[in-house]
Motif scaffolding. Structure first.
Motif, short mmCIF file in Angstrom:
data_model
loop_
_atom_site.label_atom_id
_atom_site.label_comp_id
_atom_site.label_asym_id
_atom_site.label_seq_id
_atom_site.Cartn_x
_atom_site.Cartn_y
_atom_site.Cartn_z
N LYS A 160 41.76 39.90 48.22
CA LYS A 160 42.47 40.67 49.49
C LYS A 160 43.48 41.59 48.57
O LYS A 160 43.79 42.66 49.20
CB LYS A 160 43.24 39.65 50.23
CG LYS A 160 42.47 39.06 51.14
CD LYS A 160 43.26 37.77 51.94
CE LYS A 160 42.34 36.84 53.01
NZ LYS A 160 43.33 36.12 53.55
N SER A 161 44.21 41.07 47.50
CA SER A 161 45.09 41.89 46.95
C SER A 161 44.48 43.32 46.00
O SER A 161 45.30 44.26 46.17
CB SER A 161 45.62 41.20 45.51
OG SER A 161 44.89 40.85 44.58
N VAL A 162 43.13 43.34 45.97
CA VAL A 162 42.45 44.44 45.66
C VAL A 162 42.61 45.40 46.79
O VAL A 162 42.75 46.63 46.55
CB VAL A 162 40.99 44.38 45.24
CG1 VAL A 162 40.13 45.58 44.90
CG2 VAL A 162 41.08 43.33 43.89
N CYS A 163 42.17 45.00 47.97
CA CYS A 163 42.31 45.75 49.30
C CYS A 163 43.66 46.30 49.54
O CYS A 163 43.74 47.50 49.72
CB CYS A 163 41.99 44.98 50.58
SG CYS A 163 39.97 44.49 50.44
N ILE A 164 44.59 45.48 49.18
CA ILE A 164 46.14 46.15 49.23
C ILE A 164 46.35 47.27 48.38
O ILE A 164 47.00 48.14 48.60
CB ILE A 164 47.05 44.89 49.03
CG1 ILE A 164 46.90 43.69 50.24
CG2 ILE A 164 48.61 45.53 48.92
CD1 ILE A 164 47.73 42.64 50.04
N GLU A 165 45.90 47.05 47.07
CA GLU A 165 45.94 48.24 46.16
C GLU A 165 45.27 49.37 46.52
O GLU A 165 45.77 50.40 46.17
CB GLU A 165 45.47 47.59 44.58
CG GLU A 165 46.42 46.36 43.89
CD GLU A 165 45.70 45.80 42.91
OE1 GLU A 165 44.38 46.12 42.63
OE2 GLU A 165 46.46 44.82 42.20
N LYS A 166 44.11 49.27 47.06
CA LYS A 166 43.35 50.45 47.83
C LYS A 166 44.31 51.35 48.65
O LYS A 166 44.10 52.61 48.75
CB LYS A 166 42.14 50.09 48.23
CG LYS A 166 41.00 49.69 47.04
CD LYS A 166 39.56 49.28 47.74
CE LYS A 166 38.69 48.81 46.47
NZ LYS A 166 38.40 49.64 45.54
#
Length: 241
Positions: free
Chosen positions: A169-175
């Motif tokens: 999920k944190s990767v999606c926030i970074e995107k």
């Protein structure tokens, strides 16, 4: 001022009756009018969340299927998706066919028995007791698949949730931050689940619900009222006064 709010869905934004109060929606609308993005993060499928957005649009992005799918609501566009590979799916079905296995697609979740043509973004294996859960967990480790898996307790069973190893999920926030040219320090995260500890460490400010897991409470900057006490509305009112 913070520029993105990411709220978990179950046990956080919705109450125990799976409803969002009108006052919470109005508070979200207020911060969006101030220029802040509002994003939902969930283990559910996309269509589950979009149904809450029909009458009054208050969501900018949805991170669903535990981070395997990122959707831009305003522009009706998929930003990112990472499906379970057929190799992994076959291994899971071959080894755990005695148990109920649920497949999470973009628009629905259903009981799976065979490999299908649709893209599957998450799997869940239902375990009748903790002993079987531990046995399945051990077997998954032995298979050495490129996956992540988490266990959780439901009202009636235990469940093992499976996603690809690169999904987070944190990767999606970074995107989202990269698209909007926003720093992770400008993100507020509101959640309740132990497995999202990593998010709380990466964002600028983190909040745990009063009804949330104790381990997440230890990592967060604030503990707010429970989901049945309009915790999300109250924390937004406090942080964006």
């Amino acid at each position: 001022m913070y520029k993105v709010v990411v709220s978990e869905f179950d046990r956080t934004l919705i109450n125990s009756e799976e409803a969002i109060s009108s006052s919470t929606v109005m508070e979200i609308d207020r911060i969006r009018n101030m220029g802040c993005l509002f994003c939902i993060s969930t283990d559910r499928v996309l269509s589950d969340i979009l149904s809450y957005n029909k009458d009054f649009i208050f969501i900018d992005y949805i991170i669903c299927c535990s981070g395997a799918y990122l959707y831009d609501v305003v522009n009706d566009k998929v930003i990112y998706k990472k499906n379970i590979t057929n190799v992994v799916l076959k291994k899971i079905l071959d080894n755990f066919s005695d148990y109920d296995i649920y497949a999470y697609l973009e628009d629905r979740c259903w009981l799976i028995k065979d490999i299908v043509k649709e893209k599957i973004y998450k799997l869940e294996i239902v375990c009748p007791n903790k002993k079987i859960l531990n046995s399945i967990s051990e077997k998954l480790n032995e298979l050495e698949l490129n996956i992540k898996f988490f266990s959780k307790k439901t009202d009636k069973n235990y469940v093992i949730e499976i996603i690809m190893d690169s999904v987070d999920k944190s990767v999606c926030i970074e995107k989202i931050c990269k698209l909007r040219k926003i720093s992770m320090d400008e993100v507020i995260y509101i959640g309740s689940c132990e497995k999202d500890n990593l998010i709380s460490k990466k964002v600028g400010y983190s909040v745990c619900m009063r009804n949330g897991d104790s381990s997440l409470k230890k990592e967060c900057n604030m503990i707010c009222p429970s989901n049945d006490d309009k915790g999300v509305r109250k924390v937004l009112s406090q942080l964006f006064n």
